[in-house]
Design an enzyme around this catalytic site. Structure first.
Site, short mmCIF file in Angstrom:
data_model
loop_
_atom_site.label_atom_id
_atom_site.label_comp_id
_atom_site.label_asym_id
_atom_site.label_seq_id
_atom_site.Cartn_x
_atom_site.Cartn_y
_atom_site.Cartn_z
N GLU A 78 -7.80 13.51 -2.13
CA GLU A 78 -7.24 12.15 -1.57
C GLU A 78 -8.10 11.44 -0.54
O GLU A 78 -8.09 12.16 0.61
CB GLU A 78 -5.78 12.20 -1.46
CG GLU A 78 -5.35 11.04 -1.22
CD GLU A 78 -3.96 11.07 -0.73
OE1 GLU A 78 -3.14 10.13 -1.18
OE2 GLU A 78 -3.25 12.17 0.09
N CYS A 85 -0.57 5.88 -1.42
CA CYS A 85 -0.38 7.23 -1.83
C CYS A 85 -0.63 7.25 -3.44
O CYS A 85 -1.00 8.19 -3.97
CB CYS A 85 0.69 8.04 -1.54
SG CYS A 85 2.28 6.91 -1.58
N GLU A 121 7.56 12.79 -0.41
CA GLU A 121 7.00 12.09 -1.21
C GLU A 121 5.52 11.99 -0.55
O GLU A 121 5.08 11.53 0.58
CB GLU A 121 7.35 10.42 -1.16
CG GLU A 121 6.67 9.64 -2.22
CD GLU A 121 5.54 8.84 -1.43
OE1 GLU A 121 4.32 9.21 -1.87
OE2 GLU A 121 5.76 7.59 -0.99
N LYS A 158 11.55 8.82 12.80
CA LYS A 158 10.49 8.68 13.42
C LYS A 158 9.13 7.92 12.86
O LYS A 158 8.80 8.37 11.97
CB LYS A 158 9.96 10.08 13.72
CG LYS A 158 9.26 10.50 14.91
CD LYS A 158 7.86 10.08 14.81
CE LYS A 158 7.05 11.03 14.19
NZ LYS A 158 5.46 10.66 14.17
#
Length: 506
Positions: A417, A320, A286, A212
């Site tokens: 973040e 990331c 992750e 997906k």
């Protein structure tokens, strides 16, 4: 004897300086052609080797079947429509993958390798088309998709093709077996590369896949489905279901999925971990990061500045493992910051299809709003904000490269973040203080060290709680090297022979 010539009046050796400074050197526009990509108005789901409509659309009910739009972040132009997969569509895809698994897993590894090699070759042959497509759908500069993303995508398929007939020698037991059906959910920041990270090892180890893609960047996955057909991949081995988070949740929850692989936000990763708890599903996550880039006083400043820029402004900071926290030793803080500001003043922000562009567009309006809000919070909390002079396009989603100085560990911009082109600058005095500040985060994905001393690199790296530590470089990837994190950055590894374990019953 030549006749004498009258002496010219005395003139200065250099011309007088102009009244105004000359304008900076400008590059001529170098646009890449959009004509290499042939987009259809609408795309269906790729299930059992064919593009198909949603089951809900056929019946006129259910949760799927609707059409969603994907837009160019640089212009807000609608690129194409794609299908929202419902629960029944996910079930069809999983059943197709299950049916294909018995045949695919029974193939000798060398036979599976042939398909992976074909896929890698086709990706290379179509790399220009795929690079333009990725730039259109994601907003990142063509220079990055062309020179970084696509070469790495092909390299991952080549690499895992080489492992397909050597699994018994990978260190995971003498007779490792595939798990079955892998449900894979990938993010929007590296759509095709994240697809390669997940599909290549899954297929090499004999698993079948239902993938997906992210709802804002579905196109490269749909083009990859066509590559699978072009390579002659057996039906049902790879299935692509598009849609929003509900589609991903249905895939993760499906009882026919044996392995879940997710790359994305920490919040969604936690939800997935709760959802699969108590089941037999194998999971790798992750997730987010808040990487520390540590510059010691003996670091080569110009080289470090290039690494800092690459660490946080590559892909507009939507990475990331971005080095979003810069830790500079106090004695060289001013020197590093001055050099960094001079370098940022040369960055070109604009049309992602221009080969001279350094920073492209933010992926979506939603992500731009999040970056803007966090930057405003940084200012409100007292951090000093700076950006170079740059004119942002009037259409699309744009954010100027931004530095925050006078930052403490308590500031939101040093903790959360941001996932954008925003760098927080902190200082330290000793290596122990640098390590303490670098580890003072709930994340543990990446870090960087800049110093001329190899002993210091080894000493500091061994104390950092980060899955990847770069030395005198940043954001360097290779298919032979494992990647993953600690703490809220997830668990499991992708890449290298370590990436095989996630898809094997060992």
């Amino acid at each position: 004897m030549a006749p004498e010539t009258p002496m010219a009046p005395e003139t200065p050796m250099t011309s007088p300086r102009p009244a105004t400074s000359p304008s900076p050197f400008e590059y001529a526009p170098a646009p890449e052609s959009r004509g290499v990509v042939d987009l259809a108005p609408s795309y269906g789901l790729f299930i059992d080797g064919e593009f198909t409509e949603s089951s809900d659309a056929t019946r006129g009910g259910g949760t799927g079947g609707g059409l969603r739009k994907t837009v160019n972040p640089a212009t807000e132009e609608v690129l194409a429509e794609y299908t929202q997969a419902g629960d029944e569509d996910v079930d069809r895809a999983v059943r197709a993958a299950r049916k294909a698994f018995s045949t695919w897993s029974a193939l000798p590894g060398a036979e599976r390798a042939k398909y992976l090699f074909r896929i890698a070759r086709i990706i290379q042959e179509r790399s220009r088309e795929l690079a333009v497509l990725e730039t259109l759908d994601n907003g990142k500069p063509i220079r990055e998709t062309r020179d970084t993303d696509l070469p790495l995508v092909a390299a991952h398929f080549f690499y895992y093709a080489g492992w397909a007939d050597k699994l018994a020698h990978a260190g995971h037991g003498p007779d490792p077996r595939p798990l079955g059906v892998a449900g894979q959910v990938i993010p929007w920041n590296f759509p095709l590369l994240m697809l390669a990270w997940k599909i290549a090892p899954a297929l090499a180890t004999g698993n079948t896949v239902v993938l997906k893609p992210a709802e804002t960047t579905p196109l490269s996955a749909l083009f990859f489905a066509d590559i699978c057909r072009q390579a002659g991949l057996p039906r049902g081995v790879v299935n692509i279901v598009t849609g929003d988070g509900a589609t991903g949740a249905a895939l993760v929850a499906h009882p026919g999925v044996d392995k879940v692989a997710f790359t994305g936000s920490t919040g969604v990763g936690k939800a997935i971990a709760r959802q699969v708890a108590g089941t037999d599903k194998k999971v790798t996550l992750e997730l987010g990061g808040k990487g520390a880039n540590i510059v010691f006083d003996d670091a080569p400043v110009d080289q470090a500045v290039e690494g800092i820029v690459n660490g946080i402004f590559f892909n507009q900071g939507q990475v990331c493992c971005a080095g979003s926290r810069l830790l500079v030793q106090e004695s060289v803080h001013d020197e590093v910051l001055d050099a960094l500001k001079r370098r940022l003043a040369t960055l070109r922000v604009g049309d992602p299809l221009d080969k001279n562009t350094d920073l492209g567009a933010i992926n979506s309006a939603e992500q731009l709003a999040r970056i803007t809000a966090l930057a405003e919070t940084g200012e409100a909390e007292g951090a000093e904000r700076w950006s170079p002079d740059c004119v942002l396009p009037s259409a699309g989603y744009w954010f100027a490269p931004t530095l925050f100085t006078n930052v403490t560990q308590a500031h939101t911009v040093a903790r959360d973040e941001i996932f954008g082109p925003v760098l927080s600058v902190l200082t330290f005095r000793t290596p122990d203080e640098a390590v303490a500040k670098a580890n003072n985060t709930p994340y543990g994905l990446s870090a960087g060290i800049w110093t001329e001393k190899g002993s210091r690199i080894l000493a500091v790296a061994s104390k950092l709680r980060a899955g990847v530590v770069w030395a005198n470089t940043f954001n360097k990837f290779d298919p032979t090297s494992p990647f993953g994190g600690y703490k809220e950055s997830g668990y499991g590894r992708e890449g290298g022979r370590h990436g095989l374990e996630a898809y094997l019953d060992v």
